[in-house]
Design a protein around this motif. Structure first.
Motif, PDB file in Angstrom:
ATOM      1  N   GLU A   1      41.863  43.639  32.177  1.00 52.04           N
ATOM      2  CA  GLU A   1      41.276  42.621  33.042  1.00 52.04           C
ATOM      3  C   GLU A   1      42.168  41.388  33.078  1.00 52.04           C
ATOM      4  O   GLU A   1      43.034  41.200  32.223  1.00 52.04           O
ATOM      5  CB  GLU A   1      39.877  42.230  32.560  1.00 52.04           C
ATOM      6  CG  GLU A   1      38.853  43.345  32.656  1.00 52.04           C
ATOM      7  CD  GLU A   1      37.505  42.911  32.092  1.00 52.04           C
ATOM      8  OE1 GLU A   1      36.504  43.566  32.403  1.00 52.04           O
ATOM      9  OE2 GLU A   1      37.478  41.929  31.311  1.00 52.04           O
ATOM     10  N   ARG A   2      41.925  40.602  34.117  1.00 55.61           N
ATOM     11  CA  ARG A   2      42.548  39.280  34.215  1.00 55.61           C
ATOM     12  C   ARG A   2      41.441  38.287  34.568  1.00 55.61           C
ATOM     13  O   ARG A   2      40.538  38.591  35.342  1.00 55.61           O
ATOM     14  CB  ARG A   2      43.647  39.250  35.284  1.00 55.61           C
ATOM     15  CG  ARG A   2      44.840  40.150  34.985  1.00 55.61           C
ATOM     16  CD  ARG A   2      45.586  39.677  33.747  1.00 55.61           C
ATOM     17  NE  ARG A   2      46.761  40.515  33.487  1.00 55.61           N
ATOM     18  CZ  ARG A   2      46.735  41.595  32.739  1.00 55.61           C
ATOM     19  NH1 ARG A   2      45.596  42.009  32.177  1.00 55.61           N
ATOM     20  NH2 ARG A   2      47.844  42.281  32.525  1.00 55.61           N
ATOM     21  N   GLY A   3      41.566  37.056  34.001  1.00 54.06           N
ATOM     22  CA  GLY A   3      40.549  36.032  34.229  1.00 54.06           C
ATOM     23  C   GLY A   3      41.002  35.006  35.234  1.00 54.06           C
ATOM     24  O   GLY A   3      42.096  34.438  35.114  1.00 54.06           O
ATOM     25  N   VAL A   4      40.173  34.749  36.228  1.00 51.18           N
ATOM     26  CA  VAL A   4      40.454  33.745  37.251  1.00 51.18           C
ATOM     27  C   VAL A   4      39.424  32.626  37.069  1.00 51.18           C
ATOM     28  O   VAL A   4      38.215  32.870  37.106  1.00 51.18           O
ATOM     29  CB  VAL A   4      40.375  34.345  38.662  1.00 51.18           C
ATOM     30  CG1 VAL A   4      40.669  33.281  39.716  1.00 51.18           C
ATOM     31  CG2 VAL A   4      41.338  35.520  38.799  1.00 51.18           C
ATOM     32  N   VAL A   5      39.935  31.396  36.897  1.00 50.32           N
ATOM     33  CA  VAL A   5      39.072  30.255  36.596  1.00 50.32           C
ATOM     34  C   VAL A   5      38.975  29.376  37.829  1.00 50.32           C
ATOM     35  O   VAL A   5      39.994  29.036  38.459  1.00 50.32           O
ATOM     36  CB  VAL A   5      39.624  29.455  35.398  1.00 50.32           C
ATOM     37  CG1 VAL A   5      38.733  28.252  35.118  1.00 50.32           C
ATOM     38  CG2 VAL A   5      39.739  30.351  34.159  1.00 50.32           C
ATOM     39  N   PHE A   6      37.722  29.005  38.155  1.00 50.63           N
ATOM     40  CA  PHE A   6      37.454  28.049  39.228  1.00 50.63           C
ATOM     41  C   PHE A   6      36.855  26.803  38.572  1.00 50.63           C
ATOM     42  O   PHE A   6      35.812  26.880  37.920  1.00 50.63           O
ATOM     43  CB  PHE A   6      36.480  28.627  40.252  1.00 50.63           C
ATOM     44  CG  PHE A   6      37.064  29.760  41.069  1.00 50.63           C
ATOM     45  CD1 PHE A   6      37.745  29.492  42.244  1.00 50.63           C
ATOM     46  CD2 PHE A   6      36.928  31.088  40.655  1.00 50.63           C
ATOM     47  CE1 PHE A   6      38.273  30.527  42.997  1.00 50.63           C
ATOM     48  CE2 PHE A   6      37.450  32.106  41.396  1.00 50.63           C
ATOM     49  CZ  PHE A   6      38.136  31.849  42.576  1.00 50.63           C
TER      50      PHE A   6
ATOM     51  N   LEU B   1      34.552  31.395  35.046  1.00 52.22           N
ATOM     52  CA  LEU B   1      35.549  32.449  34.834  1.00 52.22           C
ATOM     53  C   LEU B   1      35.086  33.746  35.501  1.00 52.22           C
ATOM     54  O   LEU B   1      33.981  34.219  35.255  1.00 52.22           O
ATOM     55  CB  LEU B   1      35.756  32.673  33.329  1.00 52.22           C
ATOM     56  CG  LEU B   1      36.759  33.774  32.963  1.00 52.22           C
ATOM     57  CD1 LEU B   1      38.169  33.378  33.394  1.00 52.22           C
ATOM     58  CD2 LEU B   1      36.718  34.057  31.465  1.00 52.22           C
ATOM     59  N   HIS B   2      35.985  34.330  36.335  1.00 51.79           N
ATOM     60  CA  HIS B   2      35.719  35.617  36.989  1.00 51.79           C
ATOM     61  C   HIS B   2      36.746  36.635  36.497  1.00 51.79           C
ATOM     62  O   HIS B   2      37.960  36.384  36.569  1.00 51.79           O
ATOM     63  CB  HIS B   2      35.819  35.482  38.515  1.00 51.79           C
ATOM     64  CG  HIS B   2      34.782  34.577  39.100  1.00 51.79           C
ATOM     65  ND1 HIS B   2      33.523  35.005  39.486  1.00 51.79           N
ATOM     66  CD2 HIS B   2      34.804  33.234  39.358  1.00 51.79           C
ATOM     67  CE1 HIS B   2      32.823  34.003  39.965  1.00 51.79           C
ATOM     68  NE2 HIS B   2      33.581  32.898  39.895  1.00 51.79           N
ATOM     69  N   LYS B   3      36.258  37.717  35.999  1.00 48.54           N
ATOM     70  CA  LYS B   3      37.127  38.777  35.492  1.00 48.54           C
ATOM     71  C   LYS B   3      37.361  39.812  36.593  1.00 48.54           C
ATOM     72  O   LYS B   3      36.421  40.256  37.249  1.00 48.54           O
ATOM     73  CB  LYS B   3      36.503  39.452  34.270  1.00 48.54           C
ATOM     74  CG  LYS B   3      36.276  38.495  33.105  1.00 48.54           C
ATOM     75  CD  LYS B   3      35.599  39.198  31.953  1.00 48.54           C
ATOM     76  CE  LYS B   3      35.336  38.243  30.810  1.00 48.54           C
ATOM     77  NZ  LYS B   3      34.655  38.889  29.660  1.00 48.54           N
TER      78      LYS B   3
END
Length: 332
Positions: free
Chosen positions: A31-36, A60-62
């Motif tokens: 997985e990779r984490g995308v932070v807003f 955080l969206h994985k």
């Protein structure tokens, strides 16, 4: 005082623990984490492992980076040679840019699925039936290119596309079966004709060899007789040898032959004369030439018909007949 300090320290420790518990995140290896942060994308993508975010500020969206297997529902279309078929396929893709997969498209799975269905319909209309059945590798590559071009802008890479099954109407299946049967029959006839040609060449060579040695033909005939006689339930008919016919033909004199030679005449003179047979005599005695005529019978004179008396009248006597009714009235 000490108690107050201890209580404050305890409260601070609890707050730190709660904060850490709220801010701590674990990103798995695939997985990779995308932070807003406040709705805005943070440039750095969180790598696998332990990471921290601001509990209230960040979200955080994985994103899963594993290869996704997406089945494409069966699509019905008409090929370029006007045949109705149903084709289903499967698409293998993966996310290569987690941020683009979340920002540029609402649902990248649904988008890839719809794009695969439309591309599959398009590839069906551009292809022939024979290509769908026998040249699937080329169609798979073309379908992969059609999907990969827009998917790269979504942060998705198409790994491969495979056409699973092509469903045909029953009438088309029967037609193809008849075509395959006719093609196999044609090939069988061609092979049989080729074998006949090769056999005829070999037989011609054998005939040429046998013509030089006439006894070979007789030996071959005897071999055939032996082979046929091996079957106990068959009647063997021995053909007349051709060589014997040729021998008789050579022995017979031709129509334009010359007169017999002197040796033949001498052999003819040396033959023993044969006495002619005696005259045949009839054992029965000969009959007299003229037989005696029989004595004539006496004839009687028959009376002349004119001298005979006339026949008597055969009229029968009876009462007089009644006169007609009108005559009777006049008489009265």
């Amino acid at each position: 005082m000490v108690e107050e300090l201890l209580a404050a320290a305890a409260a601070t420790g609890v707050a730190v623990v709660v904060y850490i518990g709220a801010a701590a995140r674990v990103v798995k290896q695939y997985e990779r984490g995308v932070v807003f942060r406040f709705g805005r994308l943070v440039s750095d993508v969180r790598q696998p492992g332990f990471t921290m975010i601001l509990p209230v500020v960040d979200r955080l969206h994985k994103v899963n980076l594993q290869i996704v297997t997406l089945p494409v529902p069966a699509q019905e279309g008409i090929t370029r040679d006007n045949v109705t078929v149903r084709v289903d396929a499967v698409v293998y893709f993966k996310v290569v840019d987690a941020a683009d997969a979340l920002v540029r498209v609402e649902d990248y799975r649904f988008a890839v699925s719809q794009m695969a269905q439309t591309s599959l319909r398009s590839i069906i209309g551009k292809s022939d039936l024979d290509d769908l059945l026998s040249n699937r590798e080329k169609l798979n590559q073309g379908l992969e290119l059609m999907l990969d071009s827009p998917a790269m802008g979504w942060g998705v890479a198409i790994d491969r596309v495979e056409i699973k099954d092509v469903s045909l109407p029953e009438t088309m299946k029967r037609s193809m079966a008849r075509q395959a049967e006719a093609d196999r029959e044609r090939r069988a006839r061609v092979i049989n004709a080729d074998a006949e040609l090769q056999a005829s060449k070999k037989l011609a060579e054998a005939a040429e060899v046998m013509s030089e040695q006439p006894a070979a033909l007789q030996l071959r005939l005897l071999q055939t007789v032996v082979a046929v006689a091996a079957e106990k339930n068959s009647t063997l008919v021995l053909p007349f040898p051709v060589e014997l016919l040729r021998f008789l033909e050579r022995a017979a004199p031709s129509p334009g032959a010359s007169a017999p030679s002197a040796d033949a005449a001498a052999r003819e003179e040396r033959r023993v004369p044969v006495a002619p047979p005696e005259t045949f005599q009839d054992p029965l005695p000969s009959l007299p030439a003229e037989a005696e005529a029989p004595e004539p019978r006496p004839t009687t004179d028959l009376p002349d018909l004119a001298d005979l008396p006339p026949p008597p009248d055969d009229t029968v006597a009876g009462p007089p007949a009644d006169p007609a009714p009108g005559t009777r009235d006049e008489a009265a």
